[in-house]
Each structure stands twice: as C-alpha cells, then as structure tokens.
Design a protein around this motif. Structure first.
Motif, mmCIF file in Angstrom:
data_model
loop_
_atom_site.group_PDB
_atom_site.id
_atom_site.type_symbol
_atom_site.label_atom_id
_atom_site.label_comp_id
_atom_site.label_asym_id
_atom_site.label_seq_id
_atom_site.Cartn_x
_atom_site.Cartn_y
_atom_site.Cartn_z
ATOM 1 N N VAL A 130 0.848 -1.195 0.000
ATOM 2 C CA VAL A 130 0.000 0.000 0.000
ATOM 3 C C VAL A 130 0.884 1.245 0.000
ATOM 4 C CG1 VAL A 130 -1.809 1.267 1.206
ATOM 5 C CG2 VAL A 130 -1.794 -1.240 1.256
ATOM 6 N N TYR A 146 2.169 6.919 -8.166
ATOM 7 C CA TYR A 146 0.888 6.213 -8.132
ATOM 8 C C TYR A 146 0.763 5.118 -9.182
ATOM 9 C CZ TYR A 146 -1.312 8.344 -12.300
ATOM 10 O OH TYR A 146 -1.646 8.705 -13.575
ATOM 11 N N ILE A 277 -5.575 1.363 -10.743
ATOM 12 C CA ILE A 277 -6.227 1.287 -9.437
ATOM 13 C C ILE A 277 -5.498 0.244 -8.596
ATOM 14 C CG2 ILE A 277 -8.371 0.860 -8.187
ATOM 15 C CD1 ILE A 277 -8.420 3.347 -9.958
ATOM 16 N N GLN A 278 -4.938 0.686 -7.470
ATOM 17 C CA GLN A 278 -4.245 -0.228 -6.566
ATOM 18 C C GLN A 278 -5.263 -1.074 -5.794
ATOM 19 O OE1 GLN A 278 -1.085 -0.597 -6.712
ATOM 20 N NE2 GLN A 278 -0.363 1.292 -7.672
ATOM 21 N N ASN A 280 -7.568 -2.236 -3.167
ATOM 22 C CA ASN A 280 -8.099 -1.549 -1.990
ATOM 23 C C ASN A 280 -9.577 -1.893 -1.846
ATOM 24 O OD1 ASN A 280 -9.962 0.964 -2.813
ATOM 25 N ND2 ASN A 280 -8.397 0.678 -4.402
ATOM 26 N N SER A 284 -12.915 -0.274 -6.755
ATOM 27 C CA SER A 284 -12.490 -1.413 -7.566
ATOM 28 C C SER A 284 -13.544 -1.687 -8.634
ATOM 29 C CB SER A 284 -12.309 -2.660 -6.694
ATOM 30 O OG SER A 284 -13.571 -3.059 -6.154
ATOM 31 N N ALA A 292 -13.861 10.089 -2.401
ATOM 32 C CA ALA A 292 -12.490 10.126 -1.893
ATOM 33 C C ALA A 292 -11.909 11.503 -2.200
ATOM 34 C CB ALA A 292 -11.658 9.021 -2.548
ATOM 35 N N TYR A 335 -6.986 9.501 -3.461
ATOM 36 C CA TYR A 335 -6.534 9.153 -2.115
ATOM 37 C C TYR A 335 -7.716 8.849 -1.199
ATOM 38 C CZ TYR A 335 -1.986 11.308 -3.278
ATOM 39 O OH TYR A 335 -0.777 11.634 -3.835
ATOM 40 N N ASP A 336 -7.521 7.883 -0.346
ATOM 41 C CA ASP A 336 -8.395 7.674 0.803
ATOM 42 C C ASP A 336 -7.600 8.100 2.029
ATOM 43 O OD1 ASP A 336 -10.250 6.865 2.692
ATOM 44 O OD2 ASP A 336 -9.671 4.741 2.591
ATOM 45 N N THR A 339 -3.806 7.241 1.929
ATOM 46 C CA THR A 339 -3.566 6.049 1.108
ATOM 47 C C THR A 339 -3.866 6.314 -0.361
ATOM 48 O OG1 THR A 339 -4.101 4.569 2.950
ATOM 49 C CG2 THR A 339 -4.221 3.642 0.737
ATOM 50 N N LEU A 341 -5.131 5.314 -3.784
ATOM 51 C CA LEU A 341 -6.026 4.313 -4.368
ATOM 52 C C LEU A 341 -5.723 4.080 -5.845
ATOM 53 C CD1 LEU A 341 -9.469 5.401 -2.850
ATOM 54 C CD2 LEU A 341 -7.792 3.789 -1.929
#
Length: 352
Positions: A130, A146, A277-278, A280, A284, A292, A335-336, A339, A341
């Motif tokens: 993350v 990112y 998109i990482q 999370n 998704s 966010a 970002y969240d 983090t 995203l």
C-alpha cells in the motif's frame, strides 16, 4: 529482519545519499545503482560516484538511453505536441526507473530496492503493498509514484518516510557528504535549461501556428504552436482584449486555443484515461463508485470528489467543489486519507 540486501537508487542528491546511511543503520547490506538515462545524465553518474565513494558503497551504473528515449522523452514530446501537459516523472517511474532497477535487483540477488522519495509503503500480510503519503506532507511524492505496479511496490523501501528535508540535509552535513547542500532535482532532468519547447521542436519539427479564439468565439490572434501553451495559462499569451483571459481549452485537431475570462477557470470534474487502481476495499471493479480525495496536479491540495470507474477503463471524477484549470495530460491521483487508491491521466474537463 528477513531481508538484508538492498539496492539503492543513488544520485548526487542528498535524499538518496541519506537513504543509504539510514538503511545501513538498520542493518541492511547496501549497494547503489545509478541509471544513465541520456548523455546529459553523465554528470549525474559522476556525482553519484562521488557519493558512493564517500559512503564506501559499490555503485552499479546502467546505461538505458534507448529505454528512456522510448518510454519518457518521445511520449513527453508527443503529448505537448498534442496540446496536453505531461509529467515526465510519472512516465518514467513505472516504465523505466523502477522497472529497470527492480529487474536488475532480481537478477543480482537483491530482495529489496530503495529510493530517496518522500512517501511510505506499507506491506500487508496478504502480500499487498500500500502506497501512502509521507509524514512530511510538504515534501510528499506519492503523487509521482501512483502508477508503480504491485511488484515494484512490494520490493520498495522508502527510508526517508517521516523525516523533514531539513533533517535529511543535517544528517548529510554531519556525515560530511558532498550532497548536503545539493539543489533538489528538477522535473525535466534531461533539460538543464528547462527549454522544453525548443527541445521538442528539434525532435519533432516546428510547431504550427494557429488561432487564438476569444471568449466571444472570434479569432483574436495567432499562437506560435500548441506545445508552447498549457490549460490554465494566463501569462505570455500576447493577447490584449481589454480584460484578463486564460487558456480554457487546446484543440489539436483544429490547432486552436480557446480563451476564457479570468474567473471561469474552474471545472466541475474530469475524465481520466489509462487508469491504474491499486488493490483496496474502497474503489475497484466490484465497487466502482467511491467518494475520496483527489489531486489534479502534484502541488494541488486534496479535493473531495466522487469517482466512478467506467467499463472501458476510464474514470469520471466529479469534484465536490470545482477545481481550477485541471490540465489534460496531467495526472489526477485518488486518495483515501493518506492512502493512494490509484489515478489516471486527465483527458478532458467535465461540466455539469
């Protein structure tokens, strides 16, 4: 500690120099690597060797002129030629810098890599890595990272997380390093004079002149080529309409630049392409809508927004409060909290 051998991206700068020192303090066995991206970077290689000698670490020099040309320089030039505003570091990091360093590390017995970036990577038990903002928000570089892959993030250690730049420079001074007072690296590392327009025209040919279109829809002057301008620009337009204007839109198909009155710079949202998109739980394919924060440029403040992932791989971002002049070609990072995203390239502005 299971991992003992780390390959550090070393330069003549202070951040990577101190990263080596901090990793050694943590008990890691450290070697350095410097990528020679172009002939211009030979000076950077020499500066890195000075630091490697001072720190007594082995330095691996890898020439990657061809990869840098194909992955960074040519896309950068073509984006500007098409009226967009690219960020070369975002092109470079996943495709070239981290891609080559990670591959070299795997081939030469290194379990981890490290850089002097100001950001944080949290390694979860399920193997997910993350990416998060640095504790030093003023220096945070998570925006630039990112697009890194999960494999790249999983190998990455960021030793400067939690430190202020003044602390990093003091550590370097205490160690007597030549990098202690070295200036921060510039965004366009292969252009020491920063004259990207002349460079692009040498590479791709002269940019064609075209029309400026006034807020009332009439031709009000000639521009000197799209690559000389960016959305949101107010100065150096050479236009006198009796009231202040800025660049609202650049149209590469008609070779036109549309102007608007100052005060109309704000967009309700943006459309993103080439999204990453990482992993999370918030955003998704299975959960394509989320509220966010986003950043529409590297130094922008976080802006609350609703993000909708679309089936074609694009994403729609609608800001809670309109944002000033998001420029096509720049990245919008999601970002969240702290983090990352994911994000994507801004394709166009949206109006509700």
């Amino acid at each position: 500690m299971s991992t003992k051998k780390v390959l550090v991206a070393l330069s003549g700068g202070v951040d990577s120099s101190v990263a080596v020192h901090l990793l050694r303090q943590q008990g890691y066995e450290v070697e350095g690597i410097i990528l020679e991206f172009s002939p211009v970077h030979k000076a950077a290689v020499q500066a890195a060797q000075v630091i490697a000698d001072q720190l007594d670490v082995k330095l691996h020099v890898v020439e990657c002129h061809k990869e840098f040309e194909q992955n960074v320089i040519l896309p950068f030039c073509r984006e500007y030629q098409a009226g967009r505003t690219p960020n070369p570091c975002i092109f470079c990091n996943p495709t070239t810098k981290f891609g080559i360093i990670c591959q070299f590390a795997k081939e030469h017995g290194f379990d981890k890599i490290a850089t002097g970036h100001y950001a944080r990577v949290e390694h979860l038990e399920d193997g997910i890595a993350v990416l998060k903002k640095s504790a030093c928000i003023e220096r945070d570089q998570s925006y630039m990272l990112y697009r890194l892959t999960q494999e790249q993030l999983s190998m990455l250690i960021l030793p400067l997380e939690g430190l202020e730049k003044t602390e990093v420079r003091q550590i370097a001074r205490d160690l007597g390093l030549a990098s202690a007072d070295a200036p921060d690296s510039q965004e366009i590392c292969w252009l020491p004079d920063g004259d990207y327009a002349s460079f692009i025209e040498q590479k791709l040919g002269k940019s064609k002149s075209g029309d400026f279109i006034s807020p009332d829809g009439t031709v009000c002057g000639k521009h000197k080529g799209l690559l000389h301008y960016t959305v949101g620009q107010r100065k150096r337009l050479g236009i006198a309409l009796g009231y202040p204007v800025f660049i609202k839109e650049i149209d590469p198909e008609l070779n036109r630049i549309y102007l608007a009155r100052t005060g109309e710079e704000y967009a309700d949202g943006v459309l993103l392409t080439n999204c990453v998109i990482q992993p999370n739980p918030l955003l998704s394919k299975d959960n394509p809508i989320a509220h966010a924060n986003v950043k529409v440029r590297s130094r922008a403040s976080d802006a609350p927004a609703t993000i909708t992932l679309l089936e074609d791989g694009t994403a729609k971002v609608i800001f809670d409060t309109p944002q000033r002049a998001p420029a096509p070609g720049q990245s919008c990072v999601i970002y969240d909290g702290i983090t990352v995203l994911g994000g994507g390239y801004i394709s166009k502005q949206l109006e509700l």
